[in-house]
Scaffold this active site. Sequence first.
Site, mmCIF file in Angstrom:
data_model
loop_
_atom_site.group_PDB
_atom_site.id
_atom_site.type_symbol
_atom_site.label_atom_id
_atom_site.label_comp_id
_atom_site.label_asym_id
_atom_site.label_seq_id
_atom_site.Cartn_x
_atom_site.Cartn_y
_atom_site.Cartn_z
ATOM 1 N N LEU A 35 -0.606 7.730 39.612
ATOM 2 C CA LEU A 35 0.025 9.011 39.950
ATOM 3 C C LEU A 35 1.432 8.810 40.500
ATOM 4 C CD1 LEU A 35 -3.120 10.323 41.908
ATOM 5 C CD2 LEU A 35 -2.548 10.867 39.524
ATOM 6 N N ASP A 93 3.520 -1.087 34.239
ATOM 7 C CA ASP A 93 3.214 -2.434 33.727
ATOM 8 C C ASP A 93 2.983 -3.408 34.883
ATOM 9 O OD1 ASP A 93 3.362 -1.619 31.097
ATOM 10 O OD2 ASP A 93 5.472 -2.190 30.872
ATOM 11 N N ASN A 140 -1.417 6.923 32.945
ATOM 12 C CA ASN A 140 -0.609 7.583 33.964
ATOM 13 C C ASN A 140 -0.809 9.098 33.827
ATOM 14 O OD1 ASN A 140 1.041 8.488 31.884
ATOM 15 N ND2 ASN A 140 2.749 7.121 32.364
ATOM 16 N N GLY A 194 0.203 7.361 44.132
ATOM 17 C CA GLY A 194 -0.825 6.319 44.129
ATOM 18 C C GLY A 194 -1.723 6.346 42.915
ATOM 19 N N SER A 237 4.379 7.878 42.773
ATOM 20 C CA SER A 237 4.442 7.620 44.222
ATOM 21 C C SER A 237 3.187 8.119 44.947
ATOM 22 C CB SER A 237 5.679 8.282 44.819
ATOM 23 O OG SER A 237 5.619 9.666 44.576
HETATM 24 P P1 ADP Z 1 4.047 4.585 34.781
HETATM 25 O O1 ADP Z 1 5.158 3.662 35.145
HETATM 26 O O2 ADP Z 1 3.142 4.046 33.718
HETATM 27 O O3 ADP Z 1 4.473 5.998 34.533
HETATM 28 P P2 ADP Z 1 3.211 5.385 37.463
HETATM 29 O O4 ADP Z 1 4.534 6.079 37.589
HETATM 30 O O5 ADP Z 1 1.980 6.194 37.679
HETATM 31 O O6 ADP Z 1 3.065 4.630 36.074
HETATM 32 O O7 ADP Z 1 3.231 4.160 38.514
HETATM 33 C C1 ADP Z 1 2.220 3.163 38.534
HETATM 34 C C2 ADP Z 1 1.947 2.752 39.970
HETATM 35 O O8 ADP Z 1 3.158 2.230 40.546
HETATM 36 C C3 ADP Z 1 1.530 3.889 40.898
HETATM 37 O O9 ADP Z 1 0.121 4.092 40.844
HETATM 38 C C4 ADP Z 1 2.002 3.382 42.253
HETATM 39 O O10 ADP Z 1 1.071 2.468 42.800
HETATM 40 C C5 ADP Z 1 3.278 2.622 41.896
HETATM 41 N N1 ADP Z 1 4.464 3.484 42.031
HETATM 42 C C6 ADP Z 1 5.120 4.143 41.058
HETATM 43 N N2 ADP Z 1 6.160 4.853 41.535
HETATM 44 C C7 ADP Z 1 6.174 4.640 42.881
HETATM 45 C C8 ADP Z 1 7.002 5.080 43.963
HETATM 46 N N3 ADP Z 1 8.043 5.910 43.764
HETATM 47 N N4 ADP Z 1 6.697 4.650 45.210
HETATM 48 C C9 ADP Z 1 5.661 3.814 45.444
HETATM 49 N N5 ADP Z 1 4.846 3.352 44.465
HETATM 50 C C10 ADP Z 1 5.088 3.752 43.194
#
Ligand code: ADP
Length: 276
Positions: free
Chosen positions: A198, A225, A178, A202, A200
Amino acid sequence: MRLLVAGSLHLDIVVRAPHLPALDETVAGTGVDYVFGGKGGNQAVAAARMGADAAFLGRAGSDAFGTILRATLADSGVDTTLLQEDDGASGMSTAIVDDNGDYGAVIVSAANLRIDTSRVRIPDGTSLVLLQNEIPEAVNLAVASHARSIGARLWLNAAPARPLSSALLSLVDMLIVNRVEAAAYGALPNSVTCLTTLGSDGVRYDGRHSPGYAVDVVSTHGAGDMFVGALAAEVVRGEELDTAIGFAQAAAALHVSSSLEERARLAPERVFEFME
Ligand code: ADP
C-alpha cells in the site's frame, strides 16, 4: 536454502530533456542514464543484496546491453547459470523525462519473450521460487510446475496486471500485488493467499494491516521490487512471513529514502539497524 527468481531483464535508457518532443520535433537532451531493470532482474538483485543465496532464470541478448545485464546480476552475487543467451536483442526501454518529471517511454521485451521452456530447471536446494508478469505466461507455468514438483514454495508478484490463468493460480502459494494491481484484478478466488502493498501505508496481509515506516522520500521508484526481494530473502533465511514483512518494509523504506549511491550499498545489517 536458496531462492530462484525467474523473470525479465531490461536495460532502461533514461534521457532527460527540458520538454517532451512534439511530433517530428528533435529536442536537445541534458543527460542520460543506463539503468539495470526488469522486475525479475531487480528482485533477484534486491534479494541477493539482502543476503539471499539467489539464482536467476531468464534470457538476455548477445548485444552490449546483454553484457551489462549479465554483469550486473553476477556483480550483485546472483547465480546466472540458468540465464539463457539469445542471438538477438536484449529487453530494453527508453524513457524521456522532462523537467516536471513527466515522461513518455517505450518498452521492447525482445529476448524476454524467447525464454526456452525446455531449459527450465530449479537449482538443488531451492525452497522458494519467485515469478512476475513480464515474461510469457507459458514460461511462468513451466517454472511453476517444476517448482511444485520439487516441493518449493511459489510466489507470483502479479505485476504488471494481466489475466491470471486458473492453471497458474492453482500452483501459487502467495500472490503479491500493489494497490493498482489489486484494483485491476478485483476479487480473487478465496483459495488464493494475497499480500497487497500500500505504498507509504505499508502492507495488507491475511486480513491485517501492517503500517509502513515514515521516511523522507527521495524516489519511490523500485519500492515494490525491493520489498519483494527483501521479503523473499528473509523467508529463505528461515524467518516466518510476519517477521519477513517487517524486514521487507524496512528495506523498502530505506530504498525510497536513499540516493542511488546509497541504494547500491544497502545491506541487511543496515536494515536491522534501522528497525531498532
Ligand atoms: P510498487 O512500487 O510496486 O508500487 P508500493 O508503492 O506499494 O509498491 O511499495 C512497496 C512497499 O514499499 C510498501 O509496502 C512499503 O513497505 C514500501 N514503501 C513504498 N513507498 C513508501 C514510502 N513513501 N514510505 C515508506 N515506505 C514505502
